[in-house]
Write an enzyme that holds these catalytic residues in place. Sequence first.
Site, PDB file in Angstrom:
ATOM      1  N   HIS A   1     -36.015 -11.303  21.826  1.00 49.63           N
ATOM      2  CA  HIS A   1     -35.148 -11.661  22.958  1.00 49.63           C
ATOM      3  C   HIS A   1     -33.761 -11.955  22.383  1.00 49.63           C
ATOM      4  O   HIS A   1     -33.641 -12.427  21.252  1.00 49.63           O
ATOM      5  CB  HIS A   1     -35.741 -12.913  23.609  1.00 49.63           C
ATOM      6  CG  HIS A   1     -35.099 -13.333  24.889  1.00 49.63           C
ATOM      7  ND1 HIS A   1     -33.892 -14.000  24.924  1.00 49.63           N
ATOM      8  CD2 HIS A   1     -35.498 -13.218  26.179  1.00 49.63           C
ATOM      9  CE1 HIS A   1     -33.582 -14.276  26.185  1.00 49.63           C
ATOM     10  NE2 HIS A   1     -34.537 -13.803  26.969  1.00 49.63           N
TER      11      HIS A   1
ATOM     12  N   ASP B   1     -40.123 -18.149  18.080  1.00 45.92           N
ATOM     13  CA  ASP B   1     -39.713 -18.229  19.480  1.00 45.92           C
ATOM     14  C   ASP B   1     -40.997 -18.162  20.307  1.00 45.92           C
ATOM     15  O   ASP B   1     -41.541 -17.086  20.545  1.00 45.92           O
ATOM     16  CB  ASP B   1     -38.776 -17.070  19.813  1.00 45.92           C
ATOM     17  CG  ASP B   1     -38.471 -16.977  21.309  1.00 45.92           C
ATOM     18  OD1 ASP B   1     -38.925 -17.853  22.069  1.00 45.92           O
ATOM     19  OD2 ASP B   1     -37.787 -16.017  21.713  1.00 45.92           O
TER      20      ASP B   1
ATOM     21  N   GLN C   1     -43.007 -17.323  25.154  1.00 42.15           N
ATOM     22  CA  GLN C   1     -44.081 -16.616  25.867  1.00 42.15           C
ATOM     23  C   GLN C   1     -45.441 -16.895  25.221  1.00 42.15           C
ATOM     24  O   GLN C   1     -46.422 -16.225  25.534  1.00 42.15           O
ATOM     25  CB  GLN C   1     -43.820 -15.098  25.861  1.00 42.15           C
ATOM     26  CG  GLN C   1     -42.460 -14.676  26.366  1.00 42.15           C
ATOM     27  CD  GLN C   1     -42.322 -14.817  27.873  1.00 42.15           C
ATOM     28  OE1 GLN C   1     -43.311 -15.015  28.597  1.00 42.15           O
ATOM     29  NE2 GLN C   1     -41.107 -14.740  28.365  1.00 42.15           N
TER      30      GLN C   1
ATOM     31  N   LYS D   1     -41.262 -22.032  31.913  1.00 42.02           N
ATOM     32  CA  LYS D   1     -42.235 -20.943  31.864  1.00 42.02           C
ATOM     33  C   LYS D   1     -43.665 -21.472  31.759  1.00 42.02           C
ATOM     34  O   LYS D   1     -44.610 -20.702  31.663  1.00 42.02           O
ATOM     35  CB  LYS D   1     -41.935 -20.012  30.682  1.00 42.02           C
ATOM     36  CG  LYS D   1     -40.592 -19.279  30.779  1.00 42.02           C
ATOM     37  CD  LYS D   1     -40.481 -18.226  29.694  1.00 42.02           C
ATOM     38  CE  LYS D   1     -39.048 -17.837  29.373  1.00 42.02           C
ATOM     39  NZ  LYS D   1     -38.375 -17.081  30.417  1.00 42.02           N
TER      40      LYS D   1
ATOM     41  N   CYS E   1     -33.317  -8.911  28.442  1.00 44.07           N
ATOM     42  CA  CYS E   1     -32.618  -9.571  27.329  1.00 44.07           C
ATOM     43  C   CYS E   1     -33.178  -9.123  25.981  1.00 44.07           C
ATOM     44  O   CYS E   1     -33.368  -9.939  25.072  1.00 44.07           O
ATOM     45  CB  CYS E   1     -32.682 -11.088  27.447  1.00 44.07           C
ATOM     46  SG  CYS E   1     -31.883 -11.712  28.919  1.00 44.07           S
TER      47      CYS E   1
END
Lengths: 410, 155
Positions: free
Chosen positions: A123, A199, A202, A225, A367
Amino acid sequence: MSFNVSVLKKDFPLLSREENGEPLIYLDSAATSQKPQKVLDVIDSYYREINANVHRGAYRLAEQATTAMEEAREKVSSFIKSDRSEEIIFTKNATESMNLVARSWGESNLNEGDVVLVSSLEHHANIVPWHQLAESRGIEVRWIPLTESGLFDLTDLDRLLDGVKLVAVSGASNVLGTVPPVRMLADAAHNVGALCLVDASQYVPHRPTDLAELGCDFLAFTGHKMCGPTGIGVLWGRSELLESMPAFLGGGEMILDVTKEGFTTNTIPWKFEAGTPPIAEIVGLGAAVDYLESVGMENVLDHEKTLTSYALQTLSDRFGNDLIIHGPNDVSVRGGVLSMCYQDVHPHDVSQILDSHGVCVRAGHHCAKPLMKLLDVNATVRASLYLYNDESDVDALADALEATGQFFSP
Amino acid sequence: MSGLEDLYREIILDHYRNPRNQGELETPPAVMAEGFNPLCGDEVTVHIHVEDGVIVDMKFGGHGCSISLASASMMTTVTTGKSLSEAKDIIYSFKQMMSIHEGRLEEGSEETDSPMAGLGDLQALQGVVKFPVRIKCATLGWNTLEQCFEELASQ
């Protein structure tokens, strides 16, 4: 608690919304998740009953607000199996978490020629901060290539690691769903004296997170999220690293003392939390953690795996070669993110027709423009699954896709 | 279908399926500009060949959705053969139409004194205004044509 989606859906008020008399089909949780009633209630009652500024007042109300916020920190800490809650830094979102590492750790540890190794599916939030360091400090940003099926191509890992000071990779791709071998990469990074940042935007919302298993040094994720509110993110870092890093933003809360000559910083985590924090959002994130734990993250993962398999199978059966689904087929190495290209219909047009059927998906580059270039597309249609989705949502997606094909066929 | 027919009018779908004036022109004598929609990654190129202040030929290319392609295709048919000042007037009117609030659209905008007067087939694109995220798609080619004019002026 047994896992029953039709019961669980009712926990989310927005999911009872209707579009043109039909139930709304929400398939954009990779962008942001919906919020359960319990989270909304906790935020509401925070403002109604205990709102005060934290770490300041000596009155009981202020103590209650402080306690509520610090309890939420404990909850987040135990959710990712950290045994030290001071390693949980509250930020605005995962983007800010990664920028904090780049600005604070990066600017004081990286020099010209040092390498930050990222992957080709990142991302922009895990690309641009390193590009900025390339501009300001002359570091090199290097890219892990991908295989045809969207997995990390690590055949040349030894060469890729040459000169690397930080391996910064996604824990789960927001485009392909790919779940890379983070532990292996973290170990490889440590073997060459580098650190590893994940990261986990997700990752944390969708599967049990165990820092000891991941083996990384920094973990960034965001509240909205994972059933929490917007405006609250998390950076977890090893305490010895956080303690050695200079403060990111300066102001109130982050200091022990300020004189006309200078300042001394507070201890972690507050050293990195300048100014009044988003208290209600932090408390709301704590409630989201409670909610997800009551469902059970193993259950969430199992459910999403089963549903992703169903989606891959259904879409492939119904559309064959008319529908390309990017990313790996094997649900043991992918999450419930389905990036699709349908015939030659542009993703904007697909999502517009899906919207007319009440199906919410994302169309665009997500993104991740370097990945789009690699896939040789400008954009994809992305449907993403979460704990409240079920087979009927996937069927509605397939029906709406079929209608899209009919709409644009000559 | 929640107003989809307002967005995808038959003439728009026709231009999408059978784009007019797709391609490139040799530069020079033509000038070229590239436009990007950072929202979706779409890109369009516009080539124009101007002689004595008149657009004698125009081609467009690139990748885009049905709205951006159809709008660019219609733009080439409407502005080719026009003088630069006439073309600028058409761009102005088109952009006016794109900025009209949805509410005004429903009050009856087919009046002759409306900014859409004289836009002909382009009026089919007025339904885009009901879908605000698509306005950038519809105006992409037009903004790129304006860049061509700037390029021309800087020569």
